[in-house]
Design an enzyme around this catalytic site. Structure first.
Site, PDB file in Angstrom:
ATOM      1  N   SER A 167       0.862  -1.186   0.000  1.00 23.03           N
ATOM      2  CA  SER A 167       0.000   0.000   0.000  1.00 23.03           C
ATOM      3  C   SER A 167       0.897   1.235   0.000  1.00 23.03           C
ATOM      4  O   SER A 167       2.107   1.144   0.235  1.00 23.03           O
ATOM      5  CB  SER A 167      -0.871  -0.020   1.259  1.00 23.03           C
ATOM      6  OG  SER A 167      -1.491   1.224   1.494  1.00 23.03           O
ATOM      7  N   TYR A 180      -3.507  -0.758  10.159  1.00 23.22           N
ATOM      8  CA  TYR A 180      -3.333  -1.006   8.726  1.00 23.22           C
ATOM      9  C   TYR A 180      -1.936  -0.576   8.286  1.00 23.22           C
ATOM     10  O   TYR A 180      -1.251  -1.296   7.546  1.00 23.22           O
ATOM     11  CB  TYR A 180      -4.398  -0.236   7.943  1.00 23.22           C
ATOM     12  CG  TYR A 180      -4.381  -0.489   6.454  1.00 23.22           C
ATOM     13  CD1 TYR A 180      -5.008  -1.612   5.915  1.00 23.22           C
ATOM     14  CD2 TYR A 180      -3.747   0.391   5.580  1.00 23.22           C
ATOM     15  CE1 TYR A 180      -5.000  -1.851   4.555  1.00 23.22           C
ATOM     16  CE2 TYR A 180      -3.730   0.162   4.217  1.00 23.22           C
ATOM     17  CZ  TYR A 180      -4.363  -0.966   3.705  1.00 23.22           C
ATOM     18  OH  TYR A 180      -4.347  -1.206   2.348  1.00 23.22           O
TER      19      TYR A 180
END
Length: 275
Positions: A167, A180
């Site tokens: 990400s 996350y």
């Protein structure tokens, strides 16, 4: 310094090698089997369809049966086989079962895409331990266990491709998503660690780091006028990516065209990270 010039014959041989050792077939996945976790929805579904179009049969472990019928239809429409397995990857016993079942149903495996994941948004001071555990379990621990079980097979057959999904938060801190962010930093580290050891077995381990993509997960951010404008202002290409724009990079890393790419984290972000 002495300069060594190649003879015309050496140059000709070099040109022949270049011509004969590479063809567009290197991008083909014909005859391959890809295990794609969470490959039934969102970006995972895109990876599944892309690899099927490149010639691979697909095995998809999922949590629940959402979009099974539609995903099956899309994959079978391009002439490839697909099988599903409803399971919870956070159960420590499941990754081994997934790999065993994939081999049982498909005959062999060549590619693993660790796509399954989740996100929990909360201001840092409102973080909950249970959210931290759930996110780390699926985004990081399951990636480790799935990769380890696949590597046991890949090492024996002296071939394999692992593609992890990172990400922009593999690079940055972000806001409201500490679990996350930690998990995606961890995915980057796991990618490098596995690549360092598995290269000796002709197994490559790389990651894709998607930028800002139009998905169900990003809908809340896109709906925030100021935040959306802030993000768009940093993307040199000036738009959020469509899911299909990650298909090419996924096929490349799964194919023999990327045979000497190992331990890389490939941003697919429209240039977001360069600003």
């Amino acid at each position: 310094m002495m300069v060594v010039h190649e003879s015309e014959e050496e140059i000709r041989q070099h040109e022949e090698e270049l011509k004969n050792n590479f063809s567009m077939d290197k991008f083909s996945l014909k005859g391959k089997v890809a295990v794609i976790t969470g490959g039934n929805t969102g970006l995972g579904q895109g990876y599944s369809i892309a690899m099927a179009k490149a010639g691979a049969d697909i095995f998809i472990p999922t949590y629940g049966k959402k979009e099974w019928d539609n995903t099956r239809k899309l994959i079978e429409s391009v002439g490839q086989k697909v099988e599903f397995m409803d399971c919870d990857l956070t159960d420590p016993s499941v990754p081994k079962k997934v790999i065993e079942t994939a081999i049982e149903k498909m005959g062999h495996i060549d590619i693993l895409v660790n796509n399954a994941g989740m996100i929990k948004r909360n201001p840092l001071l409102e973080s909950k331990d249970e959210d931290w555990v759930r996110v780390i379990d699926i985004n990081l621990t399951a990636v480790y266990r799935m990769s380890l079980e696949a590597c046991k097979v890949f090492a024996k057959q002296k071939y394999g491709k692992i593609i992890n999904i990172g990400s922009m938060l593999s690079y940055q801190g972000g806001k409201f998503i500490p679990s996350y962010t930690a998990s995606k930093h961890g995915v980057a580290g796991l990618t490098k660690a596995f690549a360092s050891e598995m290269g000796a077995y002709n197994v490559t381990v790389n990651a894709i780091a998607p930028g800002y993509i139009k998905t169900e997960n990003t809908a809340p951010i896109r709906a925030q006028k100021d935040r959306n404008a802030e993000i768009l202002g940093r993307i040199p290409m000036g738009h959020w990516a469509e899911p299909y724009e990650l298909m090419g990079p996924a096929v490349f890393l799964a194919s023999d065209a990327s045979a000497y790419v190992n331990g890389a984290i490939l941003p697919v972000d429209g240039g977001y990270l360069v600003r």
